[in-house]
Design an enzyme around this catalytic site. Structure first.
Site, PDB file in Angstrom:
ATOM      1  N   TYR A  33       0.826  -1.215   0.000  1.00 10.87           N
ATOM      2  CA  TYR A  33       0.000   0.000   0.000  1.00 10.87           C
ATOM      3  C   TYR A  33       0.852   1.253   0.000  1.00 10.87           C
ATOM      4  CZ  TYR A  33       0.947   0.950   4.947  1.00 10.87           C
ATOM      5  OH  TYR A  33       1.557   1.263   6.140  1.00 10.87           O
ATOM      6  N   ARG A  52       7.951   3.999  -4.887  1.00  6.66           N
ATOM      7  CA  ARG A  52       8.040   3.068  -3.749  1.00  6.66           C
ATOM      8  C   ARG A  52       6.965   1.979  -3.863  1.00  6.66           C
ATOM      9  NH1 ARG A  52       7.677   5.408   2.250  1.00  6.66           N
ATOM     10  NH2 ARG A  52       5.488   5.603   1.652  1.00  6.66           N
ATOM     11  N   HIS A 102      -1.773 -20.745   0.776  1.00  4.75           N
ATOM     12  CA  HIS A 102      -0.547 -19.947   0.887  1.00  4.75           C
ATOM     13  C   HIS A 102       0.102 -19.724  -0.482  1.00  4.75           C
ATOM     14  CE1 HIS A 102       0.333 -20.820   5.414  1.00  4.75           C
ATOM     15  NE2 HIS A 102      -0.854 -20.315   5.203  1.00  4.75           N
ATOM     16  N   LYS A 147       6.460  -1.874   1.925  1.00  2.37           N
ATOM     17  CA  LYS A 147       5.297  -1.265   2.578  1.00  2.37           C
ATOM     18  C   LYS A 147       4.111  -2.210   2.427  1.00  2.37           C
ATOM     19  CE  LYS A 147       3.155   3.316   3.120  1.00  2.37           C
ATOM     20  NZ  LYS A 147       3.295   3.510   4.550  1.00  2.37           N
ATOM     21  N   GLU A 180      13.007   2.636  13.808  1.00  2.00           N
ATOM     22  CA  GLU A 180      12.053   3.674  13.372  1.00  2.00           C
ATOM     23  C   GLU A 180      10.833   3.616  14.272  1.00  2.00           C
ATOM     24  OE1 GLU A 180      10.393   2.856   9.460  1.00  2.00           O
ATOM     25  OE2 GLU A 180      10.386   0.716   9.838  1.00  2.00           O
ATOM     26  N   LEU A 204      11.338   1.258   6.860  1.00  2.00           N
ATOM     27  CA  LEU A 204      10.706   1.741   5.634  1.00  2.00           C
ATOM     28  C   LEU A 204      11.338   3.099   5.322  1.00  2.00           C
ATOM     29  CD1 LEU A 204       8.323   1.204   3.600  1.00  2.00           C
ATOM     30  CD2 LEU A 204       7.166   3.013   4.856  1.00  2.00           C
TER      31      LEU A 204
HETATM   32  C1  LIG Z   1       6.924   1.762   9.477  1.00  2.00           C
HETATM   33  C2  LIG Z   1       6.877   3.112   8.838  1.00  2.00           C
HETATM   34  N1  LIG Z   1       8.012   3.833   8.779  1.00  2.00           N
HETATM   35  C3  LIG Z   1       8.040   5.066   8.234  1.00  2.00           C
HETATM   36  C4  LIG Z   1       6.887   5.625   7.707  1.00  2.00           C
HETATM   37  C5  LIG Z   1       6.947   6.999   7.099  1.00  2.00           C
HETATM   38  O1  LIG Z   1       6.870   6.925   5.714  1.00  2.00           O
HETATM   39  P1  LIG Z   1       6.321   8.152   4.834  1.00  2.00           P
HETATM   40  O2  LIG Z   1       7.153   9.324   5.202  1.00  2.00           O
HETATM   41  O3  LIG Z   1       6.524   7.704   3.451  1.00  2.00           O
HETATM   42  O4  LIG Z   1       4.894   8.337   5.220  1.00  2.00           O
HETATM   43  C6  LIG Z   1       5.691   4.892   7.725  1.00  2.00           C
HETATM   44  C7  LIG Z   1       4.477   5.456   7.133  1.00  2.00           C
HETATM   45  O5  LIG Z   1       3.438   4.869   7.120  1.00  2.00           O
HETATM   46  C8  LIG Z   1       5.689   3.609   8.291  1.00  2.00           C
HETATM   47  O6  LIG Z   1       4.576   2.862   8.317  1.00  2.00           O
END
Ligand SMILES: Cc1ncc(COP(=O)(O)O)c(C=O)c1O
Length: 288
Positions: A33, A52, A102, A147, A180, A204
């Site tokens: 997503y 992405r 699966h 993502k 993060e 991410l």
């Molecule tokens: C795990 C994670 N890290 C970082 C981010 C930040 O990403 P972005 O700046 O692209 O929204 C998100 C956003 O949903 C996230 O789910």
């Protein structure tokens, strides 16, 4: 004004938009997503989000069922039909609907959906309330650069954070390395240098993170794309999180320990201002 959805070519009111209960996104979390912020009826950094999205789809062995140009047009149409000036686009691609197994189905057609919802306008910098964070173990898999809709470890950690009165859980791996947030990237100023985890499989690579790094470089702020650990986080002069819907959000306390005020600190404030300028340059001014 209306929440509008698009399912494989058809527009609907969001409340009436449906996919099969055998969709593999629903049954197995077999999907990816994106979330794209809309300011002033314009999508912010749409190309970066679509790149992405492509990489995430490729990582789970899915092809995008529509060309990027068609998706870009659809995003514009969704915003126009919704009538929203401030909002976000949610975009999801799954491996489609098939008898539960699966193994990848031979015959399933991927399901692609998008919808738009309204958001409040981005607040003035002085109105942004610094928030609290808590630290929690990072219990996710080793492909956090994808993502994916599989978000359970993120949800459980975020829920714990919320119950502790915090906006975000700052996650760390077993060796104490801070990775993060559950839905954001984390930056800290340590010994006068901005630090954030490098874009590896453990995080991410946020689009907002990328914009903030560009700003840091444009402003020649000392910066290291190098992981920091929990002990270093404890000594941080400033901490903030970044995401599409939170923009640059200062953190005032971690695990109930207040940071050496004032919050936002000078670097964070500079970045918040520069981020507003990026929004203005991309979405407010008469460009493109
Ligand atoms: C795990 C994670 N890290 C970082 C981010 C930040 O990403 P972005 O700046 O692209 O929204 C998100 C956003 O949903 C996230 O789910």
């Amino acid at each position: 004004m209306q929440n509008i959805a698009w399912i494989d070519g058809t527009y609907r009111d969001l409340s009436k938009a449906k996919v099969s209960i055998e969709d593999r996104g629903y049954l197995l979390g077999d999907g990816v997503y994106e979330v794209i912020r809309v300011y002033n009826s314009r999508p912010f950094y749409l190309d970066a989000h679509l790149q992405r999205f492509l990489r995430s789809a490729e990582a789970i062995r899915l092809d995008l069922p529509y060309p990027v140009d068609r998706i870009t047009e659809t995003v514009s149409e969704l915003i126009e039909k919704s009538g929203y000036s401030e909002g976000y686009i949610y975009m999801q691609l799954t491996r489609g609907s098939a008898k539960r197994d699966h193994l990848f189905p031979d015959d399933a057609v991927p399901t692609m959906v998008m919808y738009v919802r309204e958001l409040k306008p981005v607040p003035e910098i002085d109105a942004v309330e610094p928030q609290e964070g808590i630290t929690l173990p990072d219990e996710r898999w080793l492909n956090c650069h994808i993502k994916t809709t599989n978000l359970l470890p993120n949800l459980l950690a975020r829920q714990k954070a919320s119950e502790a009165g915090a906006v975000e859980a700052i996650l760390y791996r077993q060796d104490g390395t801070v990775t993060e947030g559950t839905r954001s990237n984390v930056f800290a100023v340590i010994d006068g240098k901005v630090r954030t985890h490098p874009a590896t499989n453990l995080i991410l690579a946020g689009i907002t993170r990328g914009i903030v790094i560009d700003i840091i470089q444009e402003l020649s702020i000392p910066f290291l794309e190098k992981p920091f650990n929990l002990q270093e986080l404890e000594t941080a002069e400033e901490v903030w999180v970044t995401s599409t819907t939170m923009e640059v959000n200062p953190i005032k306390a971690i695990d109930s320990r207040l940071l050496k005020s004032p919050v936002p600190g000078p670097i964070c404030k500079q970045l918040m201002e520069a981020f507003h300028n990026k929004i203005a340059a991309n979405c407010l001014e008469d460009v493109k």
